[in-house]
Design a protein around this motif. Structure first.
Motif, PDB file in Angstrom:
ATOM      1  N   GLU A 149     -26.206  17.828 -74.997  1.00 48.79           N
ATOM      2  CA  GLU A 149     -26.077  16.381 -75.065  1.00 48.79           C
ATOM      3  C   GLU A 149     -26.637  15.765 -73.789  1.00 48.79           C
ATOM      4  O   GLU A 149     -26.588  16.372 -72.712  1.00 48.79           O
ATOM      5  CB  GLU A 149     -24.609  15.982 -75.248  1.00 48.79           C
ATOM      6  N   GLU A 150     -27.156  14.556 -73.906  1.00 46.70           N
ATOM      7  CA  GLU A 150     -27.707  13.829 -72.769  1.00 46.70           C
ATOM      8  C   GLU A 150     -27.189  12.400 -72.840  1.00 46.70           C
ATOM      9  O   GLU A 150     -27.746  11.542 -73.516  1.00 46.70           O
ATOM     10  CB  GLU A 150     -29.240  13.876 -72.802  1.00 46.70           C
ATOM     11  N   ARG A 151     -26.112  12.151 -72.121  1.00 44.68           N
ATOM     12  CA  ARG A 151     -25.439  10.857 -72.180  1.00 44.68           C
ATOM     13  C   ARG A 151     -26.303   9.763 -71.565  1.00 44.68           C
ATOM     14  O   ARG A 151     -26.174   8.600 -71.911  1.00 44.68           O
ATOM     15  CB  ARG A 151     -24.096  10.956 -71.473  1.00 44.68           C
ATOM     16  N   ALA A 152     -27.139  10.127 -70.626  1.00 46.15           N
ATOM     17  CA  ALA A 152     -28.153   9.266 -70.026  1.00 46.15           C
ATOM     18  C   ALA A 152     -29.226  10.213 -69.530  1.00 46.15           C
ATOM     19  O   ALA A 152     -28.964  11.409 -69.350  1.00 46.15           O
ATOM     20  CB  ALA A 152     -27.577   8.431 -68.876  1.00 46.15           C
ATOM     21  N   ASP A 275     -29.990  -0.511 -70.084  1.00 47.10           N
ATOM     22  CA  ASP A 275     -29.949  -1.090 -68.747  1.00 47.10           C
ATOM     23  C   ASP A 275     -29.276  -0.096 -67.799  1.00 47.10           C
ATOM     24  O   ASP A 275     -28.338   0.613 -68.179  1.00 47.10           O
ATOM     25  CB  ASP A 275     -29.155  -2.401 -68.755  1.00 47.10           C
ATOM     26  N   HIS A 276     -29.769  -0.061 -66.582  1.00 50.60           N
ATOM     27  CA  HIS A 276     -29.193   0.789 -65.548  1.00 50.60           C
ATOM     28  C   HIS A 276     -29.146   2.254 -65.997  1.00 50.60           C
ATOM     29  O   HIS A 276     -28.101   2.918 -65.944  1.00 50.60           O
ATOM     30  CB  HIS A 276     -27.773   0.306 -65.186  1.00 50.60           C
ATOM     31  N   SER A 277     -30.289   2.790 -66.442  1.00 50.45           N
ATOM     32  CA  SER A 277     -30.357   4.204 -66.844  1.00 50.45           C
ATOM     33  C   SER A 277     -31.655   4.844 -66.370  1.00 50.45           C
ATOM     34  O   SER A 277     -32.216   5.707 -67.046  1.00 50.45           O
ATOM     35  CB  SER A 277     -30.208   4.349 -68.365  1.00 50.45           C
ATOM     36  N   ALA A 278     -32.134   4.434 -65.208  1.00 54.88           N
ATOM     37  CA  ALA A 278     -33.382   4.973 -64.669  1.00 54.88           C
ATOM     38  C   ALA A 278     -33.181   6.402 -64.163  1.00 54.88           C
ATOM     39  O   ALA A 278     -32.074   6.809 -63.791  1.00 54.88           O
ATOM     40  CB  ALA A 278     -33.898   4.086 -63.546  1.00 54.88           C
ATOM     41  N   LEU A 279     -34.282   7.158 -64.143  1.00 57.17           N
ATOM     42  CA  LEU A 279     -34.283   8.540 -63.664  1.00 57.17           C
ATOM     43  C   LEU A 279     -35.464   8.738 -62.728  1.00 57.17           C
ATOM     44  O   LEU A 279     -36.569   8.237 -62.981  1.00 57.17           O
ATOM     45  CB  LEU A 279     -34.402   9.515 -64.841  1.00 57.17           C
ATOM     46  N   ASP A 280     -35.240   9.497 -61.653  1.00 61.19           N
ATOM     47  CA  ASP A 280     -36.313   9.863 -60.725  1.00 61.19           C
ATOM     48  C   ASP A 280     -36.003  11.266 -60.223  1.00 61.19           C
ATOM     49  O   ASP A 280     -35.004  11.484 -59.539  1.00 61.19           O
ATOM     50  CB  ASP A 280     -36.379   8.875 -59.554  1.00 61.19           C
ATOM     51  N   GLU A 310     -29.314   6.846 -62.845  1.00 62.94           N
ATOM     52  CA  GLU A 310     -28.283   5.816 -62.973  1.00 62.94           C
ATOM     53  C   GLU A 310     -27.384   6.114 -64.156  1.00 62.94           C
ATOM     54  O   GLU A 310     -27.803   6.730 -65.145  1.00 62.94           O
ATOM     55  CB  GLU A 310     -28.952   4.447 -63.132  1.00 62.94           C
ATOM     56  N   ILE A 311     -26.138   5.674 -64.059  1.00 62.31           N
ATOM     57  CA  ILE A 311     -25.137   5.935 -65.096  1.00 62.31           C
ATOM     58  C   ILE A 311     -24.783   4.616 -65.778  1.00 62.31           C
ATOM     59  O   ILE A 311     -24.089   3.780 -65.186  1.00 62.31           O
ATOM     60  CB  ILE A 311     -23.871   6.566 -64.481  1.00 62.31           C
ATOM     61  N   PRO A 312     -25.252   4.392 -66.997  1.00 64.53           N
ATOM     62  CA  PRO A 312     -24.973   3.117 -67.660  1.00 64.53           C
ATOM     63  C   PRO A 312     -23.534   2.975 -68.132  1.00 64.53           C
ATOM     64  O   PRO A 312     -23.027   1.861 -68.275  1.00 64.53           O
ATOM     65  CB  PRO A 312     -25.947   3.110 -68.839  1.00 64.53           C
ATOM     66  N   GLY A 313     -22.856   4.095 -68.403  1.00 69.28           N
ATOM     67  CA  GLY A 313     -21.451   4.045 -68.797  1.00 69.28           C
ATOM     68  C   GLY A 313     -21.254   3.879 -70.293  1.00 69.28           C
ATOM     69  O   GLY A 313     -22.161   3.519 -71.045  1.00 69.28           O
ATOM     70  N   GLY A 314     -20.018   4.133 -70.729  1.00 69.34           N
ATOM     71  CA  GLY A 314     -19.688   4.068 -72.146  1.00 69.34           C
ATOM     72  C   GLY A 314     -19.460   2.648 -72.633  1.00 69.34           C
ATOM     73  O   GLY A 314     -19.030   1.767 -71.886  1.00 69.34           O
ATOM     74  N   GLU A 322     -23.243  -5.434 -80.561  1.00 69.47           N
ATOM     75  CA  GLU A 322     -23.822  -6.612 -79.917  1.00 69.47           C
ATOM     76  C   GLU A 322     -25.179  -6.306 -79.287  1.00 69.47           C
ATOM     77  O   GLU A 322     -26.160  -7.009 -79.496  1.00 69.47           O
ATOM     78  CB  GLU A 322     -22.864  -7.122 -78.844  1.00 69.47           C
ATOM     79  N   ASN A 323     -25.250  -5.214 -78.516  1.00 73.17           N
ATOM     80  CA  ASN A 323     -26.492  -4.840 -77.839  1.00 73.17           C
ATOM     81  C   ASN A 323     -26.363  -3.413 -77.333  1.00 73.17           C
ATOM     82  O   ASN A 323     -25.775  -3.171 -76.282  1.00 73.17           O
ATOM     83  CB  ASN A 323     -26.786  -5.777 -76.663  1.00 73.17           C
ATOM     84  N   PRO A 324     -26.915  -2.423 -78.051  1.00 73.86           N
ATOM     85  CA  PRO A 324     -26.745  -1.024 -77.638  1.00 73.86           C
ATOM     86  C   PRO A 324     -27.454  -0.689 -76.331  1.00 73.86           C
ATOM     87  O   PRO A 324     -27.183   0.346 -75.729  1.00 73.86           O
ATOM     88  CB  PRO A 324     -27.351  -0.234 -78.811  1.00 73.86           C
ATOM     89  N   ARG A 325     -28.351  -1.564 -75.862  1.00 76.65           N
ATOM     90  CA  ARG A 325     -29.099  -1.275 -74.642  1.00 76.65           C
ATOM     91  C   ARG A 325     -28.364  -1.737 -73.375  1.00 76.65           C
ATOM     92  O   ARG A 325     -28.788  -1.425 -72.262  1.00 76.65           O
ATOM     93  CB  ARG A 325     -30.486  -1.913 -74.700  1.00 76.65           C
ATOM     94  N   GLN A 326     -27.275  -2.429 -73.544  1.00 70.22           N
ATOM     95  CA  GLN A 326     -26.565  -2.918 -72.362  1.00 70.22           C
ATOM     96  C   GLN A 326     -25.812  -1.786 -71.670  1.00 70.22           C
ATOM     97  O   GLN A 326     -25.466  -0.768 -72.270  1.00 70.22           O
ATOM     98  CB  GLN A 326     -25.591  -4.028 -72.743  1.00 70.22           C
ATOM     99  N   ALA A 327     -25.580  -1.953 -70.390  1.00 70.55           N
ATOM    100  CA  ALA A 327     -24.749  -1.027 -69.623  1.00 70.55           C
ATOM    101  C   ALA A 327     -23.307  -1.501 -69.660  1.00 70.55           C
ATOM    102  O   ALA A 327     -23.023  -2.668 -69.971  1.00 70.55           O
ATOM    103  CB  ALA A 327     -25.246  -0.930 -68.190  1.00 70.55           C
ATOM    104  N   ARG A 328     -22.404  -0.604 -69.387  1.00 71.97           N
ATOM    105  CA  ARG A 328     -21.002  -0.979 -69.255  1.00 71.97           C
ATOM    106  C   ARG A 328     -20.870  -2.049 -68.165  1.00 71.97           C
ATOM    107  O   ARG A 328     -21.465  -1.910 -67.085  1.00 71.97           O
ATOM    108  CB  ARG A 328     -20.179   0.248 -68.884  1.00 71.97           C
TER     109      ARG A 328
END
Length: 752
Positions: A149-152, A275-280, A310-314, A322-328
């Motif tokens: 699984e890859e939560r983010a 949102d807030h799920s960048a990776l480097d 980044e950890i967008p959260g549950g 409402e918007n699945p792309r939003q962060a917690r």
């Protein structure tokens, strides 16, 4: 007279030239069918390269006998001596596809898969590269009983037969090795996200407990093998895709007289779907392999990984709608993220004392800087550690019976300085508590294998395990007084017995009884709100398993199926307090019954034809996992389905390879509903995924290879969560995965 002398000189020069430069004619054929093989790359030791024509023919101008390396996408590489002034037929073996030909090193014993008395899945390099090359997730999820699984992006969780129940984040309860080196920390956690796909050539996965020889971990074992160097080459690749995905790699391999050197660098970045799920991530690897003698092999490796994500959260169900792309809410403000820099140094030594005795020893050292601002706090850790594993092997006879005896041990140590602060807008605030943590684990193992008959193999193994945590609290803002705590787990004896019997040369059955145990990790004992739970008990289980493997129609059809019953006591589950902090408790027992099957078959297999391979595969898992004797706060969860585990999982694959270099990979996966709470009142709906990759790979002359590829993930544009938060406070169960997205790239390889 002068004319006669000139004539003699010319004749002598002609004879010398004929002797010095011998015309060698090679014909390259399929070892099984005898068909000619075009487009075989022939590498000569002096640096020259040739390409076989449509009739598998190559002409060489040689002065003396030399070494040649023959490579082709559909065949195993072959090294052989080529003599000048001769006609030679070179026979290449197809790359291993048959079960009877697959060699497995699991349980520290190199045998064919047909002889293994365990459920083992092999993930080869071709399967790793069927997808977008950004993670391991898709390739491993094509195997029955295995779920990544890859939560983010960059936040992995590994579940082998439901073993992620106690892992709200990270990889726990599964033992992982890399080139035989313990990659799982002594506290039981694994930073799997440090590795890039290019650091791995393949993997073997043992499903179910394997503690008799690998120690703690009821979930099983993943053993990664790094890429082997067999030719001089330089590579470069670059790919891009949706949501800001960019990845590039450069690498060089250099053969030596008795070994090889290689170096590679990989960079991967993305903005993420949410949102807030960048990776480097940047990964550098330097490795050397040396053979000082015929009996001795040494490899060393330096791995440096710089990871940030980044950890967008549950999200709640309402937020997803409402918007699945939003962060917690609060995740971006608090800069919820992981920043980790790790350096590994490894040493692997193999030595054959004689024809009967050998030794394999691995040693590593590592250091890590870790930083984790989260919505509720801010964690900083620095760690150094080391470890070693050694194994002695004896191959001999016991009377008339062939016997293999193995014994050895493993030891790991880690010292961690951990500090927890308040989080003020993404910056570390007042310190709450600080600990000096020392974790040690070790075990010794013994195993004997006896061939009672040429077709009946028995394996007996046992390990004795030790582990300890020492927690020295140097700062505690709530009490103001430092104190120390320790936990030494009682020595655990873990036995295993396995029997495998060949029915024919192409089919076998097996059965095994194996014990397992898994002590709580340091993150489960020492939680983020500052408590230390020394009462948390280690999980202990026993697994009963039977299986069948067979191949039909000359290996064109292959079946691998098993049934198991795993009984786990002192099961560790998660719950959250009113502040949303994840805590852990023992929850009685679980009964886990399951059936797993893998079926692969070739619709067409003709290396000399336009369509060289057309292959289909199916993987199915049925997991009837239930809580047993689980009562908490007056609620009886006995009989409920195990949290986080789908009951049914089906994967279908289709792979096409053509002589023109065009290839196609299609994958379809259906996942059953997943209970998200122990009381089973919250369920994730079933979902289906389809991925496709289309590419073209071609040898351009004898030295260059070019590959162009592109693909689509989540072709059906399904809305789903790949890694849910179980028993989450406030109903924040869901970590929405990306919708339909695209990628493409180019690879260039130069042999020199």
């Amino acid at each position: 007279m002068r004319l006669l002398h000139c004539t003699l000189i010319l004749l002598l020069l002609s004879v010398f030239a004929t002797t010095a430069i011998g015309q060698t004619s090679l014909t390259i054929i399929d070892a099984e069918s005898g068909d000619f093989i075009p487009s075989v790359v022939v590498n000569i030791a002096d640096g020259r390269r040739y390409l076989s024509d449509e009739r598998g023919h190559v002409s060489l101008d040689l002065i003396e006998k030399t070494n040649g390396l023959f490579t082709h996408i559909a065949y195993e590489p072959l090294r052989t001596v080529v003599n000048p002034n001769s006609s030679i037929t070179i026979k290449l073996e197809k790359k291993t596809n048959n079960l009877s030909e697959v060699t497995i090193t699991s349980f520290e014993s190199e045998r064919s898969l047909m002889e293994q008395a365990a459920a083992v899945s092999k993930v080869d390099q071709a399967e790793l590269y069927r997808f977008n090359e950004t993670s391991l997730v898709n390739a491993f999820n094509t195997k029955a009983g295995i779920r990544l699984e890859e939560r983010a992006p960059g936040s992995y969780r590994v579940s082998i037969r439901g073993s992620s129940l106690r892992a709200p984040f990270g990889v726990r309860n599964v033992k992982i090795y890399w080139d035989g080196i313990p990659f799982t920390a002594p506290d039981g956690t694994t930073a799997l996200n440090l590795l890039d796909l290019t650091n791995i050539q393949g993997a073997e996965v043992i499903k179910g407990p394997a503690g008799s020889i690998y120690g703690a971990g009821n979930g099983g074992v993943i053993s990664f093998t790094p890429e082997k160097i067999d030719q001089n080459k330089a590579e470069a690749s670059m790919m891009g895709g949706s949501y800001g995905l960019v990845k590039y790699r450069v690498g060089v391999d250099q053969m030596l007289e008795s070994g090889s050197l290689s170096a590679s660098y990989v960079k991967q970045q993305s903005d993420g779907y949410r949102d807030h799920s960048a990776l480097d991530r940047s990964v550098f690897q330097l490795q050397g392999r040396f053979e000082p003698s015929d009996r001795q092999r040494i490899s060393t490796r330096l791995l440096y990984s710089d990871l940030f994500y980044e950890i967008p959260g549950g999200l709640t169900a309402e937020q997803v709608a409402e918007n699945p792309r939003q962060a917690r809410p609060g995740s971006a403000t608090q800069n919820a993220s992981i920043k980790q820099k790790t350096l590994y140094g490894t040493f692997v030594h193999d030595y054959e004392f004689n024809d009967h005795w050998s030794n394999h020893t691995t040693v590593y050292i590592q250091t890590t800087d870790f930083e984790n601002p989260f919505n509720l706090d801010y964690k900083k850790e620095t760690q150094y550690g080391y470890g070693a594993r050694t194994r002695f092997t004896l191959n001999d006879q016991w009377g008339t019976f062939p016997v293999r005896l193995l014994f050895g041990g493993e030891y790991q140590f880690a010292n961690t300085g951990a500090q927890n602060f308040g989080n003020r807008n993404g910056q570390a605030d007042t310190i709450r508590f600080a600990d000096d943590l020392i974790t040690t684990q070790g075990f010794i193992f013994q195993q004997i294998e006896i061939n009672w008959t040429p077709s009946l193999l028995m394996t007996l193994g046992v390990s004795e395990n030790f582990s300890r945590y020492d927690i020295s609290r140097t700062v505690d803002a709530s009490t103001g007084d430092p104190y120390a705590a320790e936990r030494t787990f009682d020595p655990v004896i873990v036995p295993r017995i396995g029997l495998s019997g060949k029915l024919t040369d192409y089919s076998s059955i097996y059965g095994s009884i194996s014990s397992g145990f898994s002590p709580p990790t340091i993150d489960e004992v020492r939680t983020n709100e500052g408590s230390i739970n020394l009462d948390l008990q280690a999980e202990k289980g026993i697994n009963y398993e039977v299986g069948y493997r067979g191949e039909y129609l000359d290996g064109k059809v292959q079946l691998d199926a098993s049934a198991f019953f795993f009984k786990l006591d002192e099961t560790i589950t998660t719950y959250t307090n009113e502040q949303g902090v994840v805590l852990f408790r023992n929850a009685g027992a679980t009964d886990q019954k399951g059936i797993e099957a893998q079926l692969d078959y070739f619709l067409l297999r003709n290396p000399a034809g336009l369509i060289q391979e057309l292959k289909m595969g199916h993987a199915y898992s049925y997991h009837h996992f239930r809580f047993k004797d689980y009562v908490n706060d007056g609620e009886d969860f006995s009989g409920n389905a195990l949290t986080g585990v789908p009951q049914n999982n089906l994967v279908n694959k289709l792979d096409l390879i053509t002589r023109t270099g065009i290839y196609l990979n299609l994958t379809y996966q259906w996942v059953d509903e997943i209970p998200l709470t122990d009381d089973n009142t919250m369920i994730q709906d079933p979902y289906q995924l389809m991925n496709a990759r289309l590419g073209w790979r071609k040898n351009l002359g004898s030295a260059w290879q070019l590959e162009l590829f592109g693909g689509v993930d989540n072709l059906l544009n399904e809305q789903y969560s790949l890694g849910n938060d179980l028993n989450a406070f406030g109903g924040r169960y869901f970590q929405p995965a990306a919708d339909r997205n695209y990628y493409g790239g180019i690879k260039v390889k130069m042999r020199y």
